[in-house]
Design an enzyme around this catalytic site. Structure first.
Site, PDB file in Angstrom:
ATOM      1  N   GLU A   1       4.770   4.900  -4.457  1.00 38.95           N
ATOM      2  CA  GLU A   1       4.895   4.571  -3.034  1.00 38.95           C
ATOM      3  C   GLU A   1       3.992   5.566  -2.322  1.00 38.95           C
ATOM      4  O   GLU A   1       4.180   6.775  -2.445  1.00 38.95           O
ATOM      5  CB  GLU A   1       6.369   4.686  -2.625  1.00 38.95           C
ATOM      6  CG  GLU A   1       6.646   4.178  -1.231  1.00 38.95           C
ATOM      7  CD  GLU A   1       6.832   5.315  -0.250  1.00 38.95           C
ATOM      8  OE1 GLU A   1       5.864   5.575   0.497  1.00 38.95           O
ATOM      9  OE2 GLU A   1       7.908   5.920  -0.226  1.00 38.95           O
TER      10      GLU A   1
ATOM     11  N   CYS B   1       7.061   8.456   5.659  1.00 35.38           N
ATOM     12  CA  CYS B   1       6.122   7.426   5.180  1.00 35.38           C
ATOM     13  C   CYS B   1       6.155   6.201   6.083  1.00 35.38           C
ATOM     14  O   CYS B   1       5.250   5.381   6.048  1.00 35.38           O
ATOM     15  CB  CYS B   1       6.420   7.051   3.734  1.00 35.38           C
ATOM     16  SG  CYS B   1       8.164   6.963   3.349  1.00 35.38           S
TER      17      CYS B   1
END
Lengths: 527, 527
Positions: free
Chosen positions: A264, A301
């Site tokens: 990720e 994120c």
């Protein structure tokens, strides 16, 4: 107590000679502990132990694995103040955040425990025999998912608990029956060791095999590289930068036996501000976004790094309020001097790009390692023409793009890199006139948000945390919620296998009482 | 009628200058047709059309996609004798096989049609909002799977229908909403064009967008490479050799945006013959295996290439009967002179390896392109020592390994490359004494068979056709049965999305009536 050593299975070990320290960004000085980087021999030992443990661990009953996961959560809570104190020292993050993240981490572990007990995760599928079928008899076939083997987990700098040592990757891998070797993040190696000690304690107390978990310290990239290249490692979970994630993906793909990598990585999380919404609620949204951009010093994120609107007086007013709010928010500390330096460099470079104008910046003195939050603006055409403007600035930074019209807006979204999230800010029916924008967004993101902010990743089955590359290396999987377990399992079919020898999940009598697909129909009944 | 041209979307095209012919191995001469290799421009055009078609195709209702898939099956049947005749000419396979494979192909298409109509394939998962949750409200989150984009499909030489132009890869990709570009197999380009014409006709008649399907001819590797490297291709399905599959995997992994490759590649499909089973039913098993080894001239990915037993008079008797049977079976034609030549070379080389002894070979004259079936034997120690003996010999070839004891047998299996299948031949309770062997096998294969032969891949939900590398490039997916669709879809979450704007699969009222995971419970009810 933090020893600075590696956990090679159940044992503390410091065979190597390379040492490093973690850093307290608020005090702007090193912490007290000395960490020993894992040596090549220690890595080999950890993988050999993990491989051996795999064969026993994968056959443990779900019940025993449930006990193990729950016990990890309990032991993490038992670490008490030492964990919270260490976390804060190594990250500069406030105590409230540390406690919140600990709660999330333990919640994740307990959620996976409940999930595997329920049993649907093995995707049990049964087609019974038809011995008299023409032209050939149909065999009895039964399929379920089994763990793939030892997993290497790379912790994230920005979530020392929930996405690190005992975070979602570790919890999902252990839940599936895969041993885990964590490459501890060098910025919070102390926090990592404490959590590792909790996992090891839980493993010992619930009689898990030695090697089910190891924790390796490392200040550079070598330990991680050796781990991913190791033939006994069968999968990789990573949270971090595009450069780091891609390097591991490349390494894993070049192996004699390639292995799956779920990384990720970066995301700028585009937000589309539709005109009517700006007209009626522009001020509220500007305030909400000032807060979302600076949350956790922008080190999420899902931080909204790109705000897209169509040029109008309402967009200008929005930007004005956003700028005012952003300028007034009290600056906060970043995780590490390296991260703060990178933020300064990247945000300064963005302002220097052609056609980019500074809209708001926190002025005045800020302490060492504290970030000046910043908003810049640019027109749509210039944004399209300059790919450097599409890059993530990790920290409390956002770019407002003023588009000419809906067409330019759609073009920007269609041509965008893959993203974790995409948000539409709209009056209730306004979105109906922006089908093209929504369709383009669907194709580029893992999660679509209506009238909200992208920060805040709910842990639940319907969360997708992942997205088209480079948001993640494989958009078909996600890193958050129970379905994250699917990254570490593979289907195995049994053909004409005697009932008493089948795993419980596939036996006629369905002793686990789980939901199965039997001859095309979902059922919890026995056969 | 076969034109030799490519289908670029709905249109026939022969813009390139490279041509090639297919070959009739039974007559040992070229067929009548001239095929035009796709040019770079044609490939670009096909991918651009596919990308454009993707945006419309993915939003077609499941009902319309069901019509499309069913219509393809109908149109393939409508091709009648021409298809069967072309298939036999281009492969040397008998008419019965051609008809059987056509039946399987149409069955697969109709199975996917029924499956997508049922709707569970989108994995709908819903967690409703809890607005008053503390410390923060829980948003409404709903997740479903959506197609990833245009897929490149590489047909297999050995299954011109079921694993090629309209085979499982194409059927599953189209079912999911992904357009397909087939890189037609050069050995059966005529068969491929006929099937492509059926797909194009079905697409036109059910109003699918132009570009939903293209068929590209190619005699070498360049067309496939250009296709996989193309930025608008988002996934790859492949059936063939390890060399070919790995080359595409490497290419796809090196792209700026890496894409998933599901390549089903080599397998020698180990079979363990337990002592009691050999004692009581050795003769029956020898006959069954002589038949399985030579089925379809041994040109099956599930061909049993490795038979493992523990040294004993019963194993010797088994080998004797197997040898006698193998020698007597009438030789049959291979798919192509290249394949026949490779088979001759590889089988001859195997016999020449140290400690390998020829146990049986079809003697006498055989026609051009016909294969002499062969069985060789070797002791366990020599097998372990020589990795060349672990390689697949594509054709009617099998190696019998005489092991010293159970330990040696377990070692061989544990250290084996990944396989599609593993078989245990056992008396009912005998297997209980071979837990270690079974555990080792489970870890190396995608499908375990009890008392049967590995050839024969049933098309049903519980089939796993795939396995640890190099059986396939990603053991987490399979190529046969409805779950093969999961290779081409990715989850997308909707957060706080207005109900009327949600896709039907996620709407409160559940208009499709599908099984969904709602707040942790499976349900077909509305919310």
């Amino acid at each position: 107590m933090i020893t600075g050593k590696n956990y090679i299975g159940f044992d503390l070990s410091n065979a190597g000679s390379t040492t490093f320290k973690t850093f307290n960004p608020k005090l702007n000085k090193e912490t007290e502990w000395l960490f020993y980087e894992a040596s090549e021999e220690e890595i080999d030992k950890a993988t050999a132990l993990a491989w051996k443990a795999f064969h026993e661990f994968k056959t443990t009953s779900y019940k025993k694995r449930v006990q193990f996961l729950k016990k990890i959560a309990d032991e993490i809570e038992q670490l008490g103040d030492e964990l919270i104190k260490t976390y804060c020292e190594e990250t500069g993050l406030p105590e409230g955040r540390a406690k919140g993240e600990r709660g999330r981490t333990c919640f994740q572990l307990r959620t996976f425990a409940a999930y595997i007990e329920q049993g649907t995760w093995v995707n049990a599928t049964i087609d019974t025999a038809i011995p008299n079928r023409e032209p050939a008899p149909k065999p009895d076939l039964r399929k379920m998912s089994i763990p793939i083997g030892p997993i290497a987990v790379f912790g994230a700098s920005n979530f020392p608990l929930a996405y690190s040592t005992a975070g979602g990757d570790t919890a999902s891998a252990l839940a599936s029956g895969c041993p885990v070797i964590v490459k501890s993040h060098p910025m919070h190696a102390g926090t990592g060791e404490l959590v590792a000690s909790a996992i090891v304690k839980a493993a010992r107390e619930t009689n898990m095999p030695n090697g089910v978990f190891s924790n390796l310290n490392s200040s550079g990239i070598e330990v991680g590289q050796q781990l991913v290249a190791h033939s006994l490692i069968k999968g990789v979970g990573f949270t971090g930068s595009i450069t780091g994630g891609r390097a591991l993906f490349d390494l894993a793909s070049r192996r004699k036996e390639p292995i799956p990598v779920f990384a990720e990585m970066g995301s700028i999380n585009p937000v589309v501000l539709l005109p009517m919404a700006l007209k009626t609620k522009g001020i509220e949204w500007a305030k909400a976004y000032a807060s979302s951009i600076t949350l956790g010093t922008g080190q999420f994120c899902t931080n909204p790094g790109l705000l897209l609107g169509i040029k109008s007086p309402d967009l200008s007013s929005f930007l004005e309020v956003l700028s005012k709010e952003i300028s007034e928010i009290e600056p906060s500390c970043m995780l590490h001097p390296n991260i703060a330096t990178k933020y300064d460099g990247k945000s300064t470079k963005m302002v220097a790009e052609n056609s980019v104008a500074l809209a708001a910046e926190r002025k005045g003195n800020v302490a060492d390692n504290y970030a000046r939050q910043m908003v810049v603006k640019v027109d749509g055409k210039s944004f399209i023409a300059n790919p450097r403007l599409h890059e993530e600035v990790f920290g409390p930074f956002s770019m407002v793009v003023e588009c000419e019209d809906q067409k330019e807006l759609s073009t920007i979204i269609s041509d965008m890199d893959g993203q974790l999230t995409g948000t539409i800010i709209s009056e209730e029916n306004e979105i109906d006139d922006y089908n093209e924008v929504v369709a383009a967004m669907q194709n580029r993101v893992g999660r679509l948000i209506f009238n909200g902010v992208p920060t805040g990743v709910e842990v639940c089955p319907s969360m997708q945390h992942g997205g088209p590359y480079p948001a993640s290396t494989d958009s078909r999987f996600g890193a958050v919620g129970i379905h994250a377990i699917q990254r570490w399992i593979r289907p195995l079919s049994y053909q004409n296998w005697p009932n008493q020898l089948l795993p419980d999940a596939l036996k006629d009598e369905n002793p686990l009482g789980i939901l199965r697909l039997v001859n095309g129909h979902h059922s919890t009944e026995s056969i």
